[in-house]
Motif scaffolding. Structure first.
Motif, short mmCIF file in Angstrom:
data_model
loop_
_atom_site.label_atom_id
_atom_site.label_comp_id
_atom_site.label_asym_id
_atom_site.label_seq_id
_atom_site.Cartn_x
_atom_site.Cartn_y
_atom_site.Cartn_z
N GLU A 95 0.84 -1.20 0.00
CA GLU A 95 0.00 0.00 0.00
C GLU A 95 0.87 1.25 0.00
O GLU A 95 1.73 1.42 0.87
N ALA A 96 0.65 2.09 -0.99
CA ALA A 96 1.45 3.29 -1.13
C ALA A 96 0.96 4.39 -0.21
O ALA A 96 -0.20 4.42 0.22
N GLN A 97 1.86 5.30 0.08
CA GLN A 97 1.49 6.53 0.78
C GLN A 97 0.50 7.31 -0.08
O GLN A 97 0.38 7.05 -1.28
N CYS A 98 -0.17 8.25 0.52
CA CYS A 98 -1.07 9.09 -0.28
C CYS A 98 -1.21 10.47 0.33
O CYS A 98 -2.02 10.67 1.25
N PRO A 99 -0.45 11.44 -0.17
CA PRO A 99 -0.63 12.84 0.26
C PRO A 99 -1.83 13.44 -0.48
O PRO A 99 -1.70 14.40 -1.23
N CYS A 100 -2.99 12.83 -0.29
CA CYS A 100 -4.16 13.12 -1.12
C CYS A 100 -5.27 13.73 -0.26
O CYS A 100 -5.34 13.48 0.95
N SER A 101 -6.15 14.47 -0.89
CA SER A 101 -7.26 15.06 -0.17
C SER A 101 -8.29 14.00 0.21
O SER A 101 -8.44 12.99 -0.48
N CYS A 102 -9.00 14.25 1.30
CA CYS A 102 -9.99 13.28 1.80
C CYS A 102 -11.10 13.03 0.80
O CYS A 102 -11.54 11.89 0.63
N TRP A 103 -11.53 14.08 0.11
CA TRP A 103 -12.67 13.89 -0.79
C TRP A 103 -12.29 13.05 -2.00
O TRP A 103 -13.11 12.26 -2.49
N THR A 104 -11.03 13.16 -2.48
CA THR A 104 -10.64 12.32 -3.62
C THR A 104 -10.47 10.87 -3.17
O THR A 104 -10.78 9.95 -3.93
N LEU A 105 -10.01 10.66 -1.95
CA LEU A 105 -9.91 9.29 -1.44
C LEU A 105 -11.30 8.66 -1.32
O LEU A 105 -11.51 7.51 -1.71
N ALA A 106 -12.25 9.42 -0.77
CA ALA A 106 -13.62 8.91 -0.65
C ALA A 106 -14.21 8.59 -2.02
O ALA A 106 -14.83 7.54 -2.22
N ARG A 107 -13.99 9.49 -2.97
CA ARG A 107 -14.49 9.27 -4.33
C ARG A 107 -13.90 8.00 -4.94
O ARG A 107 -14.61 7.21 -5.57
N ASN A 108 -12.61 7.79 -4.73
CA ASN A 108 -11.96 6.61 -5.31
C ASN A 108 -12.42 5.32 -4.64
O ASN A 108 -12.52 4.28 -5.31
N HIS A 109 -12.66 5.35 -3.35
CA HIS A 109 -13.19 4.15 -2.68
C HIS A 109 -14.56 3.79 -3.24
O HIS A 109 -14.86 2.61 -3.46
N ILE A 110 -15.41 4.79 -3.46
CA ILE A 110 -16.74 4.53 -4.01
C ILE A 110 -16.63 4.02 -5.45
O ILE A 110 -17.28 3.03 -5.83
N ARG A 111 -15.80 4.68 -6.25
CA ARG A 111 -15.60 4.25 -7.63
C ARG A 111 -15.07 2.82 -7.69
O ARG A 111 -15.49 2.02 -8.53
N GLU A 112 -14.15 2.50 -6.79
CA GLU A 112 -13.56 1.16 -6.77
C GLU A 112 -14.63 0.10 -6.53
O GLU A 112 -14.66 -0.93 -7.21
N THR A 113 -15.50 0.34 -5.56
CA THR A 113 -16.51 -0.65 -5.19
C THR A 113 -17.54 -0.85 -6.28
O THR A 113 -17.86 -2.00 -6.63
#
Length: 204
Positions: free
Chosen positions: A174-192
Motif C-alpha cells: 500500500e502506497a502513501q497518499c498525500p491526497c485530499s480526503c474527498w478524492t480518497l472517498a471518491r476513489n473508494h466509491i468508484r472502486e466498489t
C-alpha cells in the motif's frame, strides 16, 4: 388496471431486477478481489529478495507527478532502499497529451537516486488490466520472479487480482497518499461500484 398503471408496474419491476443484478455483480466482484488478494498485501519487510516493483501510473501535470503517483513513487523509493528490489517498472499512459506518465515517473525516481538501468518503462499501461497483461512482454522471463505492485489501499487488492488472473504471482504494498480526503472517498466509491465489477468482466 389502465395502461399507465401497467407501464408503471413493469418499470418498477424492471428497476428492481436491475438493482438486484447490480448488487449481485458488485458482491461477486468484491468477493473475487478479496479472495485473490487475501494475504498478499505486505510491508517493506515482506517483499522477497530481487523483487520487481510494478508502480502504476496516474495523473501527472507539467512534468510533475500528481499526489497519487508521488505517493506510489515515494513508497517505491523506500522499498528500493531496502536492497530487496532488482527492478522498477513504471507503467502508465505514455501519450504526450496525458503528460507521458512513465517518463515523469522515471525522472522522479532518477532524481531521487535510482539508477536509470533499474527502471523499465511501460508507456502502454493505460489501465491496471493492461499494465498486468503487458508485464511479461515488458520484462520477459523476469515476470515469473516476485512482482510487487505499488499503489494505494483502495486500488491494490484489485491490481493484485488482475495480475494474478494474468498468471503473475503478485504481491502488493500500500502506497502513501498525500491526497485530499474527498478524492480518497471518491476513489473508494468508484472502486466498489465501478472498477471492481469492470475488472471482473475483463477477465471473464
Amino acid at each position: 388496471m389502465n395502461t399507465g398503471s401497467r407501464i408503471s408496474s413493469v418499470a418498477g419491476r424492471l428497476l428492481l431486477v436491475l438493482l438486484v443484478v447490480g448488487e449481485l455483480v458488485v458482491t461477486i466482484a468484491a468477493t473475487w478481489v478479496f479472495v485473490a488478494s487475501s494475504g498478499r498485501i505486505v510491508d517493506a519487510q515482506g517483499i522477497p529478495n530481487r523483487s520487481t516493483l510494478l508502480v502504476l501510473g496516474s495523473l501527472v501535470s507539467d512534468g510533475e507527478p500528481g499526489s497519487y503517483v508521488r505517493g506510489r513513487l515515494d513508497t517505491a523509493l523506500e522499498l528500493y532502499r531496502t536492497g530487496a528490489v532488482a527492478r522498477i517498472v513504471v507503467s502508465g499512459n505514455g501519450d504526450a497529451d496525458a503528460g507521458d506518465e512513465p517518463a515523469v515517473m522515471r525522472d522522479y525516481l532518477e532524481a531521487h537516486g535510482v539508477p536509470a538501468s533499474v527502471i523499465v518503462d511501460d508507456p502502454a499501461g493505460y489501465d491496471t488490466e493492461r499494465s498486468c497483461r503487458r508485464l511479461p512482454e515488458v520484462i520477459g522471463e523476469a515476470a515469473s520472479n516476485a512482482v510487487v505492485i505499488v499503489t494505494q489501499d483502495f486500488h491494490v487488492s484489485r491490481a493484485i487480482a488482475l495480475c494474478r488472473a494474468r498468471g503473475i504471482d503478485a504481491l502488493g504494498v500500500e502506497a502513501q497518499c498525500p491526497c485530499s480526503c474527498w478524492t480518497l472517498a471518491r476513489n473508494h466509491i468508484r472502486e466498489t461500484f465501478l472498477a471492481r465489477p469492470r475488472a471482473l468482466l475483463s477477465v471473464l
